[in-house]
Design a protein around this motif. Structure first.
Motif, mmCIF file in Angstrom:
data_model
loop_
_atom_site.group_PDB
_atom_site.id
_atom_site.type_symbol
_atom_site.label_atom_id
_atom_site.label_comp_id
_atom_site.label_asym_id
_atom_site.label_seq_id
_atom_site.Cartn_x
_atom_site.Cartn_y
_atom_site.Cartn_z
ATOM 1 N N TRP A 247 27.729 104.077 55.373
ATOM 2 C CA TRP A 247 27.723 103.165 54.243
ATOM 3 C C TRP A 247 29.103 102.583 53.970
ATOM 4 N N GLY A 248 29.101 101.360 53.448
ATOM 5 C CA GLY A 248 30.309 100.741 52.926
ATOM 6 C C GLY A 248 30.106 100.398 51.463
ATOM 7 N N ILE A 249 31.209 100.301 50.734
ATOM 8 C CA ILE A 249 31.167 99.887 49.332
ATOM 9 C C ILE A 249 32.050 98.654 49.184
ATOM 10 N N GLY A 250 31.477 97.595 48.617
ATOM 11 C CA GLY A 250 32.210 96.347 48.461
ATOM 12 C C GLY A 250 33.072 96.333 47.212
ATOM 13 N N VAL A 251 33.675 95.177 46.952
ATOM 14 C CA VAL A 251 34.595 95.070 45.828
ATOM 15 C C VAL A 251 34.459 93.708 45.151
ATOM 16 N N ASP A 252 34.741 93.697 43.866
ATOM 17 C CA ASP A 252 34.842 92.509 43.022
ATOM 18 C C ASP A 252 33.494 91.864 42.717
ATOM 19 N N ALA A 253 32.758 91.437 43.747
ATOM 20 C CA ALA A 253 31.440 90.839 43.549
ATOM 21 C C ALA A 253 30.382 91.739 44.179
ATOM 22 N N ASP A 254 29.117 91.419 43.937
ATOM 23 C CA ASP A 254 28.029 92.124 44.629
ATOM 24 C C ASP A 254 28.006 91.565 46.051
ATOM 25 N N GLN A 255 28.758 92.190 46.942
ATOM 26 C CA GLN A 255 28.960 91.611 48.261
ATOM 27 C C GLN A 255 27.713 91.630 49.135
ATOM 28 N N ARG A 256 26.817 92.544 48.878
ATOM 29 C CA ARG A 256 25.553 92.510 49.624
ATOM 30 C C ARG A 256 24.828 91.191 49.369
ATOM 31 N N GLU A 257 24.802 90.760 48.125
ATOM 32 C CA GLU A 257 24.114 89.518 47.780
ATOM 33 C C GLU A 257 24.759 88.319 48.459
ATOM 34 N N PHE A 258 26.086 88.359 48.629
ATOM 35 C CA PHE A 258 26.791 87.272 49.293
ATOM 36 C C PHE A 258 26.378 87.155 50.769
ATOM 37 N N PHE A 259 26.107 88.317 51.414
ATOM 38 C CA PHE A 259 25.897 88.329 52.853
ATOM 39 C C PHE A 259 24.444 88.509 53.278
ATOM 40 N N VAL A 260 23.545 88.721 52.332
ATOM 41 C CA VAL A 260 22.179 89.096 52.690
ATOM 42 C C VAL A 260 21.484 88.021 53.525
ATOM 43 N N GLU A 261 21.855 86.769 53.372
ATOM 44 C CA GLU A 261 21.239 85.706 54.167
ATOM 45 C C GLU A 261 22.084 85.320 55.371
ATOM 46 N N SER A 262 23.405 85.265 55.195
ATOM 47 C CA SER A 262 24.271 84.802 56.286
ATOM 48 C C SER A 262 24.621 85.901 57.283
ATOM 49 N N LYS A 263 24.778 87.145 56.818
ATOM 50 C CA LYS A 263 25.154 88.266 57.688
ATOM 51 C C LYS A 263 24.326 89.489 57.293
ATOM 52 N N ALA A 264 23.058 89.444 57.580
ATOM 53 C CA ALA A 264 22.145 90.494 57.130
ATOM 54 C C ALA A 264 22.509 91.869 57.662
ATOM 55 N N ASP A 265 23.055 91.927 58.894
ATOM 56 C CA ASP A 265 23.426 93.222 59.468
ATOM 57 C C ASP A 265 24.560 93.869 58.689
ATOM 58 N N LEU A 266 25.489 93.059 58.181
ATOM 59 C CA LEU A 266 26.570 93.601 57.359
ATOM 60 C C LEU A 266 26.065 93.934 55.958
ATOM 61 N N ALA A 267 25.202 93.076 55.433
ATOM 62 C CA ALA A 267 24.660 93.314 54.098
ATOM 63 C C ALA A 267 23.970 94.672 54.011
#
Length: 363
Positions: A247-267
């Motif tokens: 697992w990773g933990i993001g910072v500042d914003a909900d980073q999963r939401e930022f990447f869920v469409e463009s980089k689903a594997d990272l999300a």
């Protein structure tokens, strides 16, 4: 003993290369504009949009609020040349009713030039509590990141199978160390014998080095969940987590939401993010300004109690964090908000105490 003092911007250098100049605008409002408020236009000064983190989150809050209030809004990007910061602030002040930005460097510039723009309202977030300033038309906000990262550290330790968690940071600055001190305290709260590995990239854009440091924490320290506090460079941390099935933990914003469409594997490796809800800070500051209730000339301290520095509890978090652990984190959040649990901040802390706490959890 040496006290921890000055600080540079944290998590604000963007990963995007999409830059624009400081071109002037004629969006400044007037009394005949639509709506009843004297404030009609907003200018947001930043290095560059596109970091999928703090800068973009701030801008989203500004855009949402401007739309709701019937105001115009524009982002003024100065790029990587810091000599353009002051001209951009001046251009924004000449063109907009309310001018917003993040961080101490902008405030230090404003300290010199604010008397030239007495009728403009300036809003600065991500300010440090030790910065001295005397600007009557500035609304200052400090986000208590140490509180939010306490929750991140506690969650990481609860989710860890090895008892060792990691953190990869951009630079060794006071504001970043405030994240670290919170993260370490949260880890100790959840597991007094747990370990915390930490590394500094020396940059907020070097994704390759971020990945390399995360891989070292995984292979040598056995860290099995890693928090990135490195802006755009944090993508490298998520890549390392993906490659190793942790697992990773993001910072500042909900980073999963930022990447869920463009980089689903990272999300899908981003369990949660410690959000500095600057969209909420920006929105509240703008709305209070328009309503005439904002207290200018002072620094406002917002954290867990205000819902500003909290974990992203999206559907992915709820699906992957055991209910018992969710309840544990919720309880810690309530205790911090009520003042029953006090999280130490690095600001004003003796250097020796900070080093002692940080190094006490070395793997």
């Amino acid at each position: 003993m040496k006290k921890i003092g000055a600080v540079s911007l944290a998590c604000l250098l963007a990963a995007s290369a999409l830059l624009s100049g400081c071109g002037k605008s004629n969006d400044k409002g007037d009394a005949s504009s639509s709506g009843g408020s004297e404030y009609k236009s907003i200018g947001y000064v930043c290095s560059a949009l596109g970091d999928k983190s703090f800068t973009d989150l701030s801008w989203s809050g500004i855009q949402r609020t401007a739309s709701d209030l019937g105001m115009t809004a524009k982002a003024i990007e100065w790029g990587t040349d810091k000599s353009k910061m002051e001209p951009c602030i001046r251009d924004a002040a000449e063109s907009y009713d309310i001018v917003l930005f993040n961080g101490n460097e902008y405030v230090e510039i404003l300290q010199r030039i604010h008397t030239d723009y007495p009728d403009v309202k300036f809003i600065a977030t991500d300010m440090t509590p030790t910065l001295e300033w005397d600007i009557p038309n500035l609304f200052g906000v400090n986000s208590k990141q140490h509180q939010g990262d306490f929750l991140a550290g506690a969650l990481a330790q609860k989710m860890s199978k090895t008892g060792t968690i990691g953190l990869v940071a951009g630079t060794d600055t006071v504001s970043i160390n405030d994240f670290i001190i919170g993260y370490v305290q949260g880890s100790l709260q959840a597991n007094p014998s747990g370990k915390v590995a930490h590394s500094f990239i020396g940059s907020y854009t070097d994704t390759a080095k971020a990945k390399e440091l995360a891989l070292v924490q995984i292979s040598q320290s056995k860290a099995d969940i890693i928090h990135q506090v490195a802006g755009g460079a944090g993508l490298g941390v998520f890549e390392a987590c993906k490659d190793n099935g942790i697992w990773g933990i993001g910072v500042d914003a909900d980073q999963r939401e930022f990447f869920v469409e463009s980089k689903a594997d990272l999300a899908d490796v981003i369990l949660t993010s410690m959000m500095k809800r600057n969209d909420m800070s920006m929105e509240k500051a703008i709305r209070d300004t328009v309503a005439g209730t904002a207290e200018y000339g002072k620094l406002n301290m917002w954290g867990v109690a205000e819902g500003v520095t909290v974990l992203a509890k999206n559907d992915f978090y709820k699906a992957n964090v055991p209910q018992e652990t969710q309840d544990y984190i919720d309880d810690l959040e309530k205790k911090i908000a009520s003042g029953d649990l006090v999280v130490k901040t690095v600001y004003g802390m003796e250097q020796d105490e900070f080093v002692s706490i940080r190094d006490s959890v070395k793997p």
